[in-house]
Design a protein around this motif. Sequence first.
Motif, PDB file in Angstrom:
ATOM      1  N   ALA A 193       0.862  -1.179   0.000  1.00  0.00           N
ATOM      2  CA  ALA A 193       0.000   0.000   0.000  1.00  0.00           C
ATOM      3  C   ALA A 193       0.895   1.225   0.000  1.00  0.00           C
ATOM      4  N   VAL A 194       0.601   2.165  -0.892  1.00  0.00           N
ATOM      5  CA  VAL A 194       1.364   3.409  -0.943  1.00  0.00           C
ATOM      6  C   VAL A 194       0.403   4.576  -1.097  1.00  0.00           C
ATOM      7  N   SER A 195       0.947   5.755  -0.874  1.00  0.00           N
ATOM      8  CA  SER A 195       0.190   6.990  -1.038  1.00  0.00           C
ATOM      9  C   SER A 195       0.934   7.881  -2.029  1.00  0.00           C
ATOM     10  N   VAL A 196       0.176   8.454  -2.960  1.00  0.00           N
ATOM     11  CA  VAL A 196       0.717   9.429  -3.911  1.00  0.00           C
ATOM     12  C   VAL A 196      -0.119  10.698  -3.801  1.00  0.00           C
ATOM     13  N   ASP A 197       0.538  11.787  -3.453  1.00  0.00           N
ATOM     14  CA  ASP A 197      -0.149  13.076  -3.312  1.00  0.00           C
ATOM     15  C   ASP A 197      -1.347  12.984  -2.357  1.00  0.00           C
ATOM     16  N   GLY A 198      -1.178  12.189  -1.303  1.00  0.00           N
ATOM     17  CA  GLY A 198      -2.190  12.137  -0.242  1.00  0.00           C
ATOM     18  C   GLY A 198      -3.297  11.126  -0.444  1.00  0.00           C
ATOM     19  N   TRP A 199      -3.226  10.293  -1.502  1.00  0.00           N
ATOM     20  CA  TRP A 199      -4.281   9.312  -1.767  1.00  0.00           C
ATOM     21  C   TRP A 199      -3.669   7.920  -1.873  1.00  0.00           C
ATOM     22  N   SER A 200      -4.308   6.963  -1.188  1.00  0.00           N
ATOM     23  CA  SER A 200      -3.735   5.632  -1.018  1.00  0.00           C
ATOM     24  C   SER A 200      -4.396   4.586  -1.906  1.00  0.00           C
ATOM     25  N   ALA A 201      -3.654   3.527  -2.179  1.00  0.00           N
ATOM     26  CA  ALA A 201      -4.169   2.337  -2.846  1.00  0.00           C
ATOM     27  C   ALA A 201      -3.426   1.131  -2.286  1.00  0.00           C
ATOM     28  N   ASP A 202      -4.094  -0.023  -2.294  1.00  0.00           N
ATOM     29  CA  ASP A 202      -3.596  -1.229  -1.624  1.00  0.00           C
ATOM     30  C   ASP A 202      -3.920  -2.428  -2.503  1.00  0.00           C
ATOM     31  N   SER A 203      -2.953  -3.307  -2.705  1.00  0.00           N
ATOM     32  CA  SER A 203      -3.189  -4.482  -3.535  1.00  0.00           C
ATOM     33  C   SER A 203      -2.230  -5.591  -3.136  1.00  0.00           C
ATOM     34  N   ALA A 204      -2.631  -6.836  -3.437  1.00  0.00           N
ATOM     35  CA  ALA A 204      -1.794  -8.000  -3.138  1.00  0.00           C
ATOM     36  C   ALA A 204      -1.967  -9.039  -4.224  1.00  0.00           C
TER      37      ALA A 204
END
Length: 273
Positions: free
Chosen positions: A102-113
Motif C-alpha cells: 500500500a502506498v500513497s501518492v499526493d495524499g491518496w492511497s491504494a492497496d493491492s496483493a
Amino acid sequence: MIELKTPTEVQRMHVTGRFVADVLTEVGRLADVGVNLMDLEHHVRGMIRQRGAESCYWDYSPSFGKGPFRNVICLSVNDAVLHGLPHDYVLQDGDVLTADIAVSVDGWSADSARTVIVGTPAQEDQRLVRATEEALEAAISASRAGNKLGDISAAIWEVARSYGYPVNTEFGGHGIGRTMHEEPHVPNRGKAGRGIELRPGMTLALEPWFARTTDQIAFDPDGWTIRSADGSRTAHSEHTVAITEDEALVLTRREEPVVAEGTSTRGKSTEDS
C-alpha cells in the motif's frame, strides 16, 4: 465514519493504484528461485523513492505487531499469508510468495496483493491461488451501488466453500482513501443482504485470503507475520475498488505482459496464465 470520494478524488486514487499495480507486476517478474526477499524489498523501496510516493507501511504501528513496521512491502512465504516481514530468505523452487503493498501518492492511497508461485508450481498451490483470484473477482462483481456490504462477504465465502477452503474473519478487507485503513471492515465471510448499503464514492480494499485446511492463524515471534495455524499453505489476492453508479472501478488492476511461448514467466499467479 465512511467518506464518500468525489470522481476527482477517485481518479487521484486511480493514479496511485496504477503505480501499485506496476510495483506488483515488477515483483512478480523478479520473484524467482535464488532471489532473496530483502532484494525484493530494496527494489521496491527504489521504485517508491523514484516515483515520489510514500509507503503506507513504513512506521505503521497497529495494536498487533512488535514496534513500527520498517519495510515498504509485505512478503509472505508458503504458510505465511499476511504482514510477512521481509527478511534474509532465499526463494526456493515451489515456494508460494504473497506480495502486499500500500502506498500513497499526493495524499491518496491504494492497496493491492498478489500471490505467485516460484519455479515449479504444485497443482494444489495453483488451485489455492486460483480460488483467491476467483473470490476477488466475485467480490468486485458484488461491489455495486445499492448492494449491501454483506453481499461482498457472501460472494467471497461462496467461492471459498465451492473450493472447500475455510475462511478466517479476523483479517479482511477495509475502506481506504486518505489513509490505508478506513471504515468499514469487509469480512471475507458473511450473509448477503446484510450490512451497510454500498454507495457511489465508497472506496474499498477487497482482500480474500485462504489457508488450505484451517481458518485459524498464528503470529511469528516478530509480532507481524501471520501464518496458518496448522502450517498449511496460503494465498491472498487484493484490489482497491471504487463504487460507482455502474460496476465497480478497479483502481489497482495489473496489465500483465504477454509472454511468448516457451519463455520463462518466473513467479506466476493464475492471472498470468
